[in-house]
Design a protein around this motif. Sequence first.
Motif, PDB file in Angstrom:
ATOM      1  N   THR A 111       0.844  -1.075   0.136  1.00 26.52           N
ATOM      2  CA  THR A 111       0.086  -0.013   0.150  1.00 26.52           C
ATOM      3  C   THR A 111       0.982   1.323   0.002  1.00 26.52           C
ATOM      4  O   THR A 111       2.158   1.168   0.301  1.00 26.52           O
ATOM      5  CB  THR A 111      -0.824   0.083   1.297  1.00 26.52           C
ATOM      6  N   GLY A 112       0.409   2.454  -0.291  1.00 27.93           N
ATOM      7  CA  GLY A 112       0.917   3.458  -0.250  1.00 27.93           C
ATOM      8  C   GLY A 112       1.451   3.846   1.077  1.00 27.93           C
ATOM      9  O   GLY A 112       2.426   4.654   1.328  1.00 27.93           O
ATOM     10  N   TYR A 113       0.551   3.624   2.050  1.00 27.06           N
ATOM     11  CA  TYR A 113       0.722   3.518   3.652  1.00 27.06           C
ATOM     12  C   TYR A 113       2.014   3.136   4.000  1.00 27.06           C
ATOM     13  O   TYR A 113       2.837   3.620   4.643  1.00 27.06           O
ATOM     14  CB  TYR A 113      -0.304   3.211   4.434  1.00 27.06           C
ATOM     15  N   ASN A 116       5.391   4.571   2.644  1.00 29.75           N
ATOM     16  CA  ASN A 116       6.037   5.670   3.407  1.00 29.75           C
ATOM     17  C   ASN A 116       6.599   5.078   4.860  1.00 29.75           C
ATOM     18  O   ASN A 116       7.607   5.352   5.114  1.00 29.75           O
ATOM     19  CB  ASN A 116       4.967   6.771   4.084  1.00 29.75           C
ATOM     20  N   SER A 139       0.552   8.728   7.437  1.00 26.66           N
ATOM     21  CA  SER A 139       1.630   7.529   7.215  1.00 26.66           C
ATOM     22  C   SER A 139       3.065   7.990   7.134  1.00 26.66           C
ATOM     23  O   SER A 139       3.774   7.123   7.446  1.00 26.66           O
ATOM     24  CB  SER A 139       1.208   6.918   5.810  1.00 26.66           C
ATOM     25  N   GLU A 181       4.815  16.975   0.587  1.00 23.42           N
ATOM     26  CA  GLU A 181       3.873  16.260  -0.383  1.00 23.42           C
ATOM     27  C   GLU A 181       3.448  17.031  -1.725  1.00 23.42           C
ATOM     28  O   GLU A 181       3.608  18.375  -1.608  1.00 23.42           O
ATOM     29  CB  GLU A 181       2.515  16.116   0.329  1.00 23.42           C
ATOM     30  N   SER A 185      -3.742  16.336   0.900  1.00 23.15           N
ATOM     31  CA  SER A 185      -4.618  15.527   0.598  1.00 23.15           C
ATOM     32  C   SER A 185      -6.113  16.151   1.318  1.00 23.15           C
ATOM     33  O   SER A 185      -7.075  16.000   0.846  1.00 23.15           O
ATOM     34  CB  SER A 185      -4.728  14.147   1.334  1.00 23.15           C
ATOM     35  N   ASP A 210       6.445  13.184  -1.305  1.00 19.93           N
ATOM     36  CA  ASP A 210       5.036  12.085  -1.495  1.00 19.93           C
ATOM     37  C   ASP A 210       4.301  12.602  -2.616  1.00 19.93           C
ATOM     38  O   ASP A 210       3.576  13.552  -2.274  1.00 19.93           O
ATOM     39  CB  ASP A 210       4.435  11.840  -0.163  1.00 19.93           C
ATOM     40  N   HIS A 213      -1.095  12.190  -4.246  1.00 18.30           N
ATOM     41  CA  HIS A 213      -2.075  12.796  -4.946  1.00 18.30           C
ATOM     42  C   HIS A 213      -1.716  13.565  -6.272  1.00 18.30           C
ATOM     43  O   HIS A 213      -2.560  14.343  -6.918  1.00 18.30           O
ATOM     44  CB  HIS A 213      -2.980  13.877  -4.062  1.00 18.30           C
ATOM     45  N   THR A 241       1.453   6.222  -4.722  1.00 20.30           N
ATOM     46  CA  THR A 241       0.513   5.165  -4.548  1.00 20.30           C
ATOM     47  C   THR A 241      -0.303   4.641  -5.729  1.00 20.30           C
ATOM     48  O   THR A 241      -0.039   5.422  -6.841  1.00 20.30           O
ATOM     49  CB  THR A 241      -0.496   5.685  -3.387  1.00 20.30           C
ATOM     50  N   LYS A 244      -4.683   6.035  -6.186  1.00 20.75           N
ATOM     51  CA  LYS A 244      -5.507   7.362  -6.558  1.00 20.75           C
ATOM     52  C   LYS A 244      -5.486   7.375  -7.911  1.00 20.75           C
ATOM     53  O   LYS A 244      -6.372   6.585  -8.695  1.00 20.75           O
ATOM     54  CB  LYS A 244      -4.699   8.325  -5.632  1.00 20.75           C
ATOM     55  N   GLY A 250      -1.652  -0.066  -3.681  1.00 28.80           N
ATOM     56  CA  GLY A 250      -0.200  -0.220  -3.661  1.00 28.80           C
ATOM     57  C   GLY A 250       0.677   0.701  -3.664  1.00 28.80           C
ATOM     58  O   GLY A 250      -0.074   1.828  -3.775  1.00 28.80           O
TER      59      GLY A 250
HETATM   60  N1  PMP Z   1       0.439   9.623   1.243  1.00 27.54           N
HETATM   61  C1  PMP Z   1      -0.520  10.587   1.189  1.00 27.54           C
HETATM   62  C2  PMP Z   1      -0.203  11.705   1.008  1.00 27.54           C
HETATM   63  C3  PMP Z   1      -1.981  10.102   1.294  1.00 27.54           C
HETATM   64  O1  PMP Z   1      -2.891  11.157   1.116  1.00 27.54           O
HETATM   65  C4  PMP Z   1      -2.288   8.725   1.177  1.00 27.54           C
HETATM   66  C5  PMP Z   1      -3.522   8.163   1.218  1.00 27.54           C
HETATM   67  N2  PMP Z   1      -4.597   9.073   1.110  1.00 27.54           N
HETATM   68  C6  PMP Z   1      -0.955   8.016   1.419  1.00 27.54           C
HETATM   69  C7  PMP Z   1      -0.061   8.232   1.358  1.00 27.54           C
HETATM   70  C8  PMP Z   1      -1.575   6.406   1.479  1.00 27.54           C
HETATM   71  O2  PMP Z   1      -1.802   5.940   0.393  1.00 27.54           O
HETATM   72  P1  PMP Z   1      -2.646   4.488   0.313  1.00 27.54           P
HETATM   73  O3  PMP Z   1      -4.059   4.831   0.591  1.00 27.54           O
HETATM   74  O4  PMP Z   1      -2.409   4.123  -1.125  1.00 27.54           O
HETATM   75  O5  PMP Z   1      -2.111   3.602   0.990  1.00 27.54           O
END
Ligand code: PMP
Length: 405
Positions: A111-113, A116, A139, A181, A185, A210, A213, A241, A244, A250
């Motif tokens: 995941t993107g989370y 990070n 994250s 970023e 977000s 990051d 978005h 990520t 989005k 991922g």
């Molecule tokens: N980084 C930022 C700036 C985000 O806004 C988000 C999710 N909103 C993430 C990372 C995490 O991404 P994901 O939802 O794909 O795990």
Amino acid sequence: MGLLQKHLGQLEAYSGIRRAGADPFQVAFDAVLSPTEGLINGKRVILLGTNNYLGLTFDQESVEASVEAVRRWGTGTTGSRIANGSYGAHTQLEQSLASFYGRKHAMVFTTGYQANLGVLSALVGRGDHLILDADSHASIYDGARLGHAEVIRFRHNDPEDLYKRLRRLEGQPGDRLIVVEGIYSMMGDVAPLREMVEVKKETGAYLLVDEAHSMGVLGEKGRGLAEAAGVEEDVDFIVGTFSKSLGAIGGFCVSDADDFDILRVVSRPYMFTASLPPAVVASTLKSLEKVEADGALRAQLMANAERLHAGLNALGFTTGPKASPIVAVVMPDLPTALSMWNGLLAGGVYLNLALPPATPNNRPLLRSSVSAAHTPEQIDEVLAIFEWVGREFGVLPSLDQRAAG
Ligand code: PMP
């Protein structure tokens, strides 16, 4: 007393939110009809609360690639890449990402989370400093905790404050990593990246952006803010990520850093979780091709963003100053935010209710986001519903008040 009673404060606030109408944190879709329409409790709603910026979730070729992959490779990998092996498509996706960004290395996370978490915790640790924008995503904060670096926050989007804080660290040992970023977000605002690059150069820090978005959204080729600002060479690490603009799930990191692959054996959120399923990798590869090839989607997205932003401002709502695919409408207080959110849902618009402390300046927000797939007619319908609900709940003056004024 049960284990969960320690959250009593939140439990009470949450009960209050539930008493106000539908539960904004447990919305369930009966069906998703397209990137821009869904059914909630049997009612057709316009989806204005996704991160589906390019509308690729239903892209025919991405869907077909996914279906073919699940038939050929099965539903899941059932394990992590270091313990259970990679599939060819994982490596192919990493090669495609490296080539898309013009970088030597890429690494994919589940995941993107986790991207990070995995990258930040591995790049800086005890004795190092992580210099974070105060409005960083959870994250990023969680990655900081996992790595034990000392965290220093600077004022949101303020390069001078960033500079001041880095100067104070002069003479101290350890590495410094600045994290910003591309598009934030909650408010949809963009980092002043060129100025931040100047600070980075002057202070000898590393820089990670990051682009969660902003990938697929900014830059001529859709690589994000670093591309749009013309500073890609000065950004050491880009995280992003697939959830989005690429319409899947991922995360990834790309870089030219020497010995990048060491991350694969020191990054716990990479090592100790199962890898992306084949269907997801396949659709992501296809969607990445579209992002690269189809600048028209980006142009459409920005036109829609401008239409929504200009329309909401013309009605008298408070939003961020500039059009962006994320348009946050600032609410005066929680009860009004809840009434507005419920009213919009009843009127046929689904968007995100964002509450403090996740929001800047502790203000409740109605976070809306547009897609290239919205039609101008859908945006106009959204604006009409916003106007009606805004007058109903006193966020906009009622028509009688306006006439009297
Ligand atoms: N980084 C930022 C700036 C985000 O806004 C988000 C999710 N909103 C993430 C990372 C995490 O991404 P994901 O939802 O794909 O795990």
